[in-house]
Design a protein around this motif. Structure first.
Motif, PDB file in Angstrom:
ATOM      1  N   ASP A 288     -29.009 -41.320 -12.958  1.00 45.29           N
ATOM      2  CA  ASP A 288     -27.764 -40.829 -13.423  1.00 45.29           C
ATOM      3  C   ASP A 288     -28.152 -39.283 -14.234  1.00 45.29           C
ATOM      4  OD1 ASP A 288     -25.300 -39.677 -14.439  1.00 45.29           O
ATOM      5  OD2 ASP A 288     -24.894 -41.819 -15.457  1.00 45.29           O
ATOM      6  N   THR A 289     -28.166 -37.993 -13.622  1.00 44.07           N
ATOM      7  CA  THR A 289     -28.702 -36.959 -14.313  1.00 44.07           C
ATOM      8  C   THR A 289     -27.600 -36.505 -15.350  1.00 44.07           C
ATOM      9  OG1 THR A 289     -27.822 -35.340 -12.543  1.00 44.07           O
ATOM     10  CG2 THR A 289     -29.905 -36.042 -12.231  1.00 44.07           C
ATOM     11  N   GLU A 290     -28.047 -35.840 -16.177  1.00 44.02           N
ATOM     12  CA  GLU A 290     -27.023 -35.389 -17.412  1.00 44.02           C
ATOM     13  C   GLU A 290     -27.638 -33.950 -17.452  1.00 44.02           C
ATOM     14  OE1 GLU A 290     -27.357 -37.606 -20.872  1.00 44.02           O
ATOM     15  OE2 GLU A 290     -26.618 -39.443 -19.693  1.00 44.02           O
ATOM     16  N   GLY A 291     -27.561 -33.067 -16.396  1.00 49.19           N
ATOM     17  CA  GLY A 291     -27.772 -31.723 -16.372  1.00 49.19           C
ATOM     18  C   GLY A 291     -29.324 -31.426 -15.917  1.00 49.19           C
ATOM     19  N   GLY A 292     -29.537 -30.154 -15.724  1.00 49.81           N
ATOM     20  CA  GLY A 292     -30.959 -29.866 -15.275  1.00 49.81           C
ATOM     21  C   GLY A 292     -31.133 -29.493 -13.674  1.00 49.81           C
ATOM     22  N   GLU A 293     -32.245 -28.862 -13.391  1.00 43.54           N
ATOM     23  CA  GLU A 293     -32.509 -28.360 -12.087  1.00 43.54           C
ATOM     24  C   GLU A 293     -33.778 -29.395 -11.315  1.00 43.54           C
ATOM     25  OE1 GLU A 293     -33.386 -24.257 -12.199  1.00 43.54           O
ATOM     26  OE2 GLU A 293     -31.250 -23.911 -12.522  1.00 43.54           O
ATOM     27  N   LYS A 294     -34.725 -30.017 -12.336  1.00 49.09           N
ATOM     28  CA  LYS A 294     -35.522 -30.912 -11.935  1.00 49.09           C
ATOM     29  C   LYS A 294     -35.360 -32.352 -12.096  1.00 49.09           C
ATOM     30  CE  LYS A 294     -39.584 -27.825 -12.429  1.00 49.09           C
ATOM     31  NZ  LYS A 294     -40.959 -27.472 -13.330  1.00 49.09           N
TER      32      LYS A 294
ATOM     33  N   ILE B  53     -22.395 -42.163   4.087  1.00 49.11           N
ATOM     34  CA  ILE B  53     -21.888 -40.715   3.500  1.00 49.11           C
ATOM     35  C   ILE B  53     -23.240 -39.895   3.785  1.00 49.11           C
ATOM     36  CG2 ILE B  53     -21.378 -39.398   1.209  1.00 49.11           C
ATOM     37  CD1 ILE B  53     -20.422 -42.196   0.153  1.00 49.11           C
ATOM     38  N   GLU B  54     -23.042 -38.901   4.493  1.00 47.20           N
ATOM     39  CA  GLU B  54     -24.131 -37.977   4.960  1.00 47.20           C
ATOM     40  C   GLU B  54     -24.493 -37.168   3.549  1.00 47.20           C
ATOM     41  OE1 GLU B  54     -24.700 -34.224   8.058  1.00 47.20           O
ATOM     42  OE2 GLU B  54     -23.531 -35.848   8.673  1.00 47.20           O
ATOM     43  N   ALA B  55     -25.916 -37.081   3.718  1.00 51.45           N
ATOM     44  CA  ALA B  55     -26.506 -36.480   2.277  1.00 51.45           C
ATOM     45  C   ALA B  55     -26.311 -34.747   2.785  1.00 51.45           C
ATOM     46  CB  ALA B  55     -27.997 -36.732   2.356  1.00 51.45           C
ATOM     47  N   SER B  56     -26.191 -34.203   1.675  1.00 51.71           N
ATOM     48  CA  SER B  56     -26.176 -32.695   1.717  1.00 51.71           C
ATOM     49  C   SER B  56     -27.701 -32.194   1.789  1.00 51.71           C
ATOM     50  CB  SER B  56     -25.545 -32.280   0.550  1.00 51.71           C
ATOM     51  OG  SER B  56     -25.595 -30.731   0.763  1.00 51.71           O
ATOM     52  N   HIS B  57     -27.584 -31.301   2.667  1.00 52.54           N
ATOM     53  CA  HIS B  57     -29.057 -30.436   2.870  1.00 52.54           C
ATOM     54  C   HIS B  57     -28.991 -29.115   2.110  1.00 52.54           C
ATOM     55  CE1 HIS B  57     -30.447 -33.245   6.125  1.00 52.54           C
ATOM     56  NE2 HIS B  57     -29.119 -33.032   6.475  1.00 52.54           N
ATOM     57  N   GLU B  58     -28.048 -28.844   1.423  1.00 51.78           N
ATOM     58  CA  GLU B  58     -27.883 -27.613   0.876  1.00 51.78           C
ATOM     59  C   GLU B  58     -27.901 -28.105  -0.693  1.00 51.78           C
ATOM     60  OE1 GLU B  58     -23.725 -26.316   1.424  1.00 51.78           O
ATOM     61  OE2 GLU B  58     -24.197 -26.064   3.685  1.00 51.78           O
ATOM     62  N   GLY B  59     -28.335 -26.989  -1.562  1.00 50.37           N
ATOM     63  CA  GLY B  59     -28.712 -26.963  -2.991  1.00 50.37           C
ATOM     64  C   GLY B  59     -29.991 -27.381  -3.478  1.00 50.37           C
ATOM     65  N   PHE B  60     -30.994 -27.610  -2.450  1.00 53.47           N
ATOM     66  CA  PHE B  60     -32.446 -27.908  -2.793  1.00 53.47           C
ATOM     67  C   PHE B  60     -33.433 -26.688  -2.681  1.00 53.47           C
ATOM     68  CE2 PHE B  60     -30.065 -32.040  -1.188  1.00 53.47           C
ATOM     69  CZ  PHE B  60     -30.688 -32.754  -2.131  1.00 53.47           C
ATOM     70  N   GLN B  61     -34.022 -26.527  -3.740  1.00 55.27           N
ATOM     71  CA  GLN B  61     -35.116 -25.671  -3.309  1.00 55.27           C
ATOM     72  C   GLN B  61     -36.558 -26.165  -2.784  1.00 55.27           C
ATOM     73  OE1 GLN B  61     -36.235 -23.127  -6.806  1.00 55.27           O
ATOM     74  NE2 GLN B  61     -34.068 -22.676  -7.406  1.00 55.27           N
ATOM     75  N   GLN B  62     -36.418 -27.372  -3.358  1.00 51.70           N
ATOM     76  CA  GLN B  62     -37.813 -28.284  -3.081  1.00 51.70           C
ATOM     77  C   GLN B  62     -37.582 -29.626  -3.238  1.00 51.70           C
ATOM     78  OE1 GLN B  62     -41.273 -27.845  -5.377  1.00 51.70           O
ATOM     79  NE2 GLN B  62     -42.524 -27.940  -3.755  1.00 51.70           N
ATOM     80  N   VAL B  63     -38.047 -30.573  -2.155  1.00 48.88           N
ATOM     81  CA  VAL B  63     -38.024 -31.804  -2.328  1.00 48.88           C
ATOM     82  C   VAL B  63     -39.201 -32.464  -1.994  1.00 48.88           C
ATOM     83  CG1 VAL B  63     -37.199 -34.389  -1.448  1.00 48.88           C
ATOM     84  CG2 VAL B  63     -35.418 -32.234  -1.647  1.00 48.88           C
TER      85      VAL B  63
ATOM     86  N   GLU C 260     -29.109 -25.472  -8.409  1.00 50.03           N
ATOM     87  CA  GLU C 260     -28.147 -25.350  -9.763  1.00 50.03           C
ATOM     88  C   GLU C 260     -28.432 -26.518 -10.811  1.00 50.03           C
ATOM     89  OE1 GLU C 260     -24.420 -24.827  -8.510  1.00 50.03           O
ATOM     90  OE2 GLU C 260     -24.843 -22.961  -7.279  1.00 50.03           O
ATOM     91  N   ASP C 261     -27.980 -26.334 -11.964  1.00 50.74           N
ATOM     92  CA  ASP C 261     -27.841 -27.704 -12.922  1.00 50.74           C
ATOM     93  C   ASP C 261     -27.157 -28.670 -12.200  1.00 50.74           C
ATOM     94  OD1 ASP C 261     -28.117 -28.355 -15.645  1.00 50.74           O
ATOM     95  OD2 ASP C 261     -25.971 -28.509 -15.594  1.00 50.74           O
TER      96      ASP C 261
END
Length: 103
Positions: free
Chosen positions: A79-85, A30-40, A57-58
């Motif tokens: 398993d994230t439960e919201g947030g951008e960081k 499953i190819e990883a998305s390159h969109e939606g990231f401000q910084q990694v 985004e959240d």
């Protein structure tokens, strides 16, 4: 006149279902998305690598290392439960990490 009351007992038959499980991590990609990231940001520590994600985004979902989705090991699956960081701390001796001997 006599009244008869009948009691019927029903038993539920449990038929064992055949379970099927297979690790498909080497067969499906499953190819990883390159969109939606401000910084990694990747930091190499003494015993692990730390990956910090700052998203546009959240995020309410999962972040995981390749091959870790099915078993969800603690240090390889977040398993994230919201947030951008979000931060994933990946020990070198877990999560199927392989050393790149060319580097």
């Amino acid at each position: 006149m006599m009244l008869k009351i009948g009691i019927f007992l029903c038993t539920l038959s449990v038929i064992p279902a055949e379970l099927w499980e297979k690790d498909m991590s080497e067969e499906i990609y499953i190819e990883a998305s390159h969109e939606g990231f401000q910084q990694v940001k990747l930091s190499c520590e003494e015993k692990s690598m730390v990956v910090d994600f700052l998203l546009d985004e959240d995020h309410d979902g999962v972040i995981y290392t390749r091959g870790s989705f099915a078993k969800k090991p603690k240090n390889c699956f977040l398993d994230t439960e919201g947030g951008e960081k979000h931060t994933l701390n990946i020990p070198y001796d877990e999560c199927g990490l392989k050393e790149d001997k060319d580097r």
